[in-house]
Design an enzyme around this catalytic site. Structure first.
Site, PDB file in Angstrom:
ATOM      1  N   GLU A 165      -1.038   9.796   9.363  1.00 45.91           N
ATOM      2  CA  GLU A 165       0.143   8.983   9.092  1.00 45.91           C
ATOM      3  C   GLU A 165       1.378   9.589   9.765  1.00 45.91           C
ATOM      4  OE1 GLU A 165       0.724   8.342   4.893  1.00 45.91           O
ATOM      5  OE2 GLU A 165      -1.267   7.477   4.637  1.00 45.91           O
ATOM      6  N   SER A 198      -7.104   6.430   0.214  1.00 49.10           N
ATOM      7  CA  SER A 198      -6.991   5.551  -0.960  1.00 49.10           C
ATOM      8  C   SER A 198      -8.123   5.854  -1.941  1.00 49.10           C
ATOM      9  CB  SER A 198      -7.009   4.075  -0.547  1.00 49.10           C
ATOM     10  OG  SER A 198      -8.078   3.814   0.342  1.00 49.10           O
ATOM     11  N   LYS A 203      -7.691   9.593  11.192  1.00 50.32           N
ATOM     12  CA  LYS A 203      -6.429   8.847  11.121  1.00 50.32           C
ATOM     13  C   LYS A 203      -5.359   9.741  10.506  1.00 50.32           C
ATOM     14  CE  LYS A 203      -5.723   5.250   8.093  1.00 50.32           C
ATOM     15  NZ  LYS A 203      -4.588   5.665   7.266  1.00 50.32           N
ATOM     16  N   GLU A 211       1.337  -0.844   8.363  1.00 45.10           N
ATOM     17  CA  GLU A 211       1.231  -1.249   6.953  1.00 45.10           C
ATOM     18  C   GLU A 211       2.559  -1.791   6.435  1.00 45.10           C
ATOM     19  OE1 GLU A 211      -0.731   1.593   4.431  1.00 45.10           O
ATOM     20  OE2 GLU A 211      -0.176   0.504   2.599  1.00 45.10           O
ATOM     21  N   ASP A 231      -9.469   9.443   7.073  1.00 46.57           N
ATOM     22  CA  ASP A 231      -8.087   9.901   6.898  1.00 46.57           C
ATOM     23  C   ASP A 231      -8.012  11.412   6.781  1.00 46.57           C
ATOM     24  OD1 ASP A 231      -6.191   7.854   6.911  1.00 46.57           O
ATOM     25  OD2 ASP A 231      -6.655   7.250   4.861  1.00 46.57           O
TER      26      ASP A 231
HETATM   27  O1  KIV Z   1      -6.222   4.997   2.783  1.00 44.63           O
HETATM   28  C1  KIV Z   1      -6.284   3.798   3.070  1.00 44.63           C
HETATM   29  O2  KIV Z   1      -7.035   3.013   2.475  1.00 44.63           O
HETATM   30  C2  KIV Z   1      -5.434   3.302   4.149  1.00 44.63           C
HETATM   31  C3  KIV Z   1      -5.336   1.817   4.303  1.00 44.63           C
HETATM   32  C4  KIV Z   1      -4.388   1.261   3.324  1.00 44.63           C
HETATM   33  C5  KIV Z   1      -4.992   1.435   5.688  1.00 44.63           C
HETATM   34  O3  KIV Z   1      -4.830   4.059   4.830  1.00 44.63           O
END
Ligand code: KIV
Length: 271
Positions: A122, A52, A120, A189, A90
């Site tokens: 997806e 994000s 993390k 989410e 991420d």
């Molecule tokens: O990138 C991010 O901020 C996220 C959250 C919305 C969980 O993956």
């Protein structure tokens, strides 16, 4: 006394114990040193260096443009600040989906160059091979199901996910698959609250929700959204704890006025 002096470092094992004790897990995003230090001192359990950052730090419409180098830059800044929280980073779009070797290479770069605690990814079954390969290198993995912003062009919209039976069934199966593979936690989410609770009861690893109701094991929000820095994003799941954009504007306006009127600096503010 500072929190980090009285509490142990949060690890994936601590999170597992929190789930067993039914103690809720609090998670927020951060992308820079100063904010990460404030969050850590306040006692946040997990800091997510989320992609994000692509939206709130760089102004892109989606999370797709952010690069692995960008993520390593943000994660390194966060790691310099954090003493207690677990830091999850991420893997950005295009660095893990098609090729599990590339996924491992990307995850290793994040762990080595930023010093992160976990990564993390997806998706569920589609990225199963990448998840398994990263885990074999001893890198903790958090899953992310439901609304997965990196797939926005596939879905075309940010509406609530898994409202239909088929999609809900796949989500439960994906959560079980990620648990079996060895993920230490999963983010859900924007899905129905009932389904969030069902998944949290079905699997033993912590389930952290963002728009997934309160029957899950913890909550995550994007820092800039909950502080009211972002202005045009107001989904139902978002609770704003501040209106920081207005406060900052107020301070900047006062500064401009002080400079223009030669009120700043005054005698005590100069040498
Ligand atoms: O990138 C991010 O901020 C996220 C959250 C919305 C969980 O993956």
């Amino acid at each position: 006394m500072e929190l980090e002096a009285t509490f142990p470092k949060i690890t994936t094992h601590v999170l597992q114990e929190m789930k067993l004790k039914q103690e809720k897990i609090a998670m927020l995003t951060a992308y820079d040193f100063s904010m990460a230090r404030i969050l850590d001192q306040a006692g946040i359990d997990i800091i997510l260096v989320g992609d994000s950052a692509s939206n709130v730090m760089s102004g892109h419409k989606t999370t797709l443009p952010i690069t692995l180098n960008d993520m390593i830059y943000h994660a390194s800044s966060v790691m310099r600040a954090v003493k207690r929280a677990l830091v999850v980073v991420d893997l950005p779009f295009g660095t893990y989906q098609g090729d599990s070797r590339e996924a491992l290479h990307s995850a290793i770069r994040i762990m080595k160059e930023a010093g992160a605690n976990a990564v993390k990814l997806e998706g569920g079954e589609e990225i199963h091979e990448s998840v398994e390969r990263i885990l074999t290198a001893g890198i903790p993995v958090m899953g992310h199901l439901g609304l997965t912003p990196q797939s926005i062009h596939k879905f075309g919209t940010y509406v609530v996910r898994a409202t239909e039976e088929d999609e809900a069934k796949k989500l439960v199966e994906d959560a079980q698959l990620l648990e079996k593979a060895g993920c230490f936690a999963i983010i859900l989410e924007k899905i129905p609250a009932k389904l969030g609770g069902e998944v949290a009861r079905k699997i033993k690893i912590p389930v952290i929700g963002i728009g997934a109701g309160n029957e899950v094991d913890g909550q995550v929000l994007v820092l800039h959204d909950m502080l009211g820095i972002t202005q045009e994003f107001s989904p139902r799941f978002l609770r704003r704890y501040h209106n920081l954009s207005e406060e900052i504007k107020g301070s900047v306006k006062a500064y401009i006025s002080d400079v223009k009127s030669v009120d700043f600096p005054n005698e005590r503010e100069q040498y």
